[in-house]
Scaffold this motif. Structure first.
Motif, PDB file in Angstrom:
ATOM      1  N   ARG A 135       0.884  -1.119  -0.130  1.00  0.00           N
ATOM      2  CA  ARG A 135       0.060  -0.125   0.105  1.00  0.00           C
ATOM      3  C   ARG A 135       0.709   1.299   0.115  1.00  0.00           C
ATOM      4  NH1 ARG A 135      -4.825  -1.758   4.122  1.00  0.00           N
ATOM      5  NH2 ARG A 135      -5.605  -3.111   3.031  1.00  0.00           N
TER       6      ARG A 135
ATOM      7  N   ALA B 299       3.800   1.434  -1.115  1.00  0.00           N
ATOM      8  CA  ALA B 299       4.490   1.753  -2.607  1.00  0.00           C
ATOM      9  C   ALA B 299       3.284   2.087  -3.749  1.00  0.00           C
ATOM     10  CB  ALA B 299       4.796   0.138  -3.157  1.00  0.00           C
ATOM     11  N   LEU B 300       2.004   1.824  -3.339  1.00  0.00           N
ATOM     12  CA  LEU B 300       0.957   2.223  -4.500  1.00  0.00           C
ATOM     13  C   LEU B 300       0.656   3.688  -4.048  1.00  0.00           C
ATOM     14  CD1 LEU B 300      -1.300   1.753  -6.114  1.00  0.00           C
ATOM     15  CD2 LEU B 300      -2.582   1.384  -4.277  1.00  0.00           C
TER      16      LEU B 300
ATOM     17  N   LEU C  41       3.130   5.892  -2.938  1.00  0.00           N
ATOM     18  CA  LEU C  41       4.202   6.562  -3.554  1.00  0.00           C
ATOM     19  C   LEU C  41       3.942   6.698  -5.108  1.00  0.00           C
ATOM     20  CD1 LEU C  41       7.460   5.251  -1.550  1.00  0.00           C
ATOM     21  CD2 LEU C  41       6.324   7.459  -1.482  1.00  0.00           C
ATOM     22  N   ALA C  42       3.381   5.441  -5.657  1.00  0.00           N
ATOM     23  CA  ALA C  42       3.270   5.658  -7.236  1.00  0.00           C
ATOM     24  C   ALA C  42       2.060   6.843  -7.354  1.00  0.00           C
ATOM     25  CB  ALA C  42       2.945   4.400  -7.691  1.00  0.00           C
ATOM     26  N   VAL C  43       1.385   6.962  -6.646  1.00  0.00           N
ATOM     27  CA  VAL C  43       0.100   7.962  -6.794  1.00  0.00           C
ATOM     28  C   VAL C  43       0.639   9.364  -6.464  1.00  0.00           C
ATOM     29  CG1 VAL C  43      -1.856   8.734  -5.812  1.00  0.00           C
ATOM     30  CG2 VAL C  43      -1.862   6.510  -6.236  1.00  0.00           C
TER      31      VAL C  43
ATOM     32  N   ALA D 202       3.904  10.204  -7.228  1.00  0.00           N
ATOM     33  CA  ALA D 202       4.813  10.507  -8.249  1.00  0.00           C
ATOM     34  C   ALA D 202       3.644  10.653  -9.442  1.00  0.00           C
ATOM     35  CB  ALA D 202       5.629   9.196  -8.821  1.00  0.00           C
ATOM     36  N   GLY D 203       2.544  10.388  -9.620  1.00  0.00           N
ATOM     37  CA  GLY D 203       1.750  10.527 -10.667  1.00  0.00           C
ATOM     38  C   GLY D 203       1.246  11.976 -10.628  1.00  0.00           C
TER      39      GLY D 203
END
Length: 99
Positions: free
Chosen positions: A65, A67-68, A70-72, A74-75
């Motif tokens: 979660r 990592a998810l 962090l991806a959001v 970054a987006g």
């Protein structure tokens, strides 16, 4: 000589407009950078609080979660950067070319 003076006045006028547009683009870029930084700070704080709560609730599944999240983040950062780049490009297109 009259044509040369007219052209030089037009060039000077266009240069002033170009400087004004450049300053406006720089101001908008700084504003968007500030907004992106504020959004990043807010989302980071929210992510840390959520991760802290999730770690209290369950000890094993928080990494995925996080990592998810962090991806959001970054987006969002990429989207804000693209928007800023687009506005700067539009400002450059509006800037008159030198003669």
């Amino acid at each position: 000589m009259a044509k040369t003076e007219k052209l030089s006045k037009k060039v000077a006028k266009l240069e002033k407009k170009a400087d004004a547009l450049r300053k406006q683009a720089e101001k908008k870029g700084k504003q968007l950078t500030s907004q992106a930084g504020d959004t990043f700070d807010t989302l980071t704080k929210e992510a840390k609080s959520r991760v802290g709560k999730e770690q209290e609730e369950e000890s094993g599944g928080g990494k995925g979660r996080f990592a998810l999240l962090l991806a959001v983040l970054a987006g969002v950062a990429v989207a804000l950067k693209r928007k800023r780049d687009q506005e700067l490009d539009e400002a450059l297109w509006e800037e008159p070319r030198s003669v």
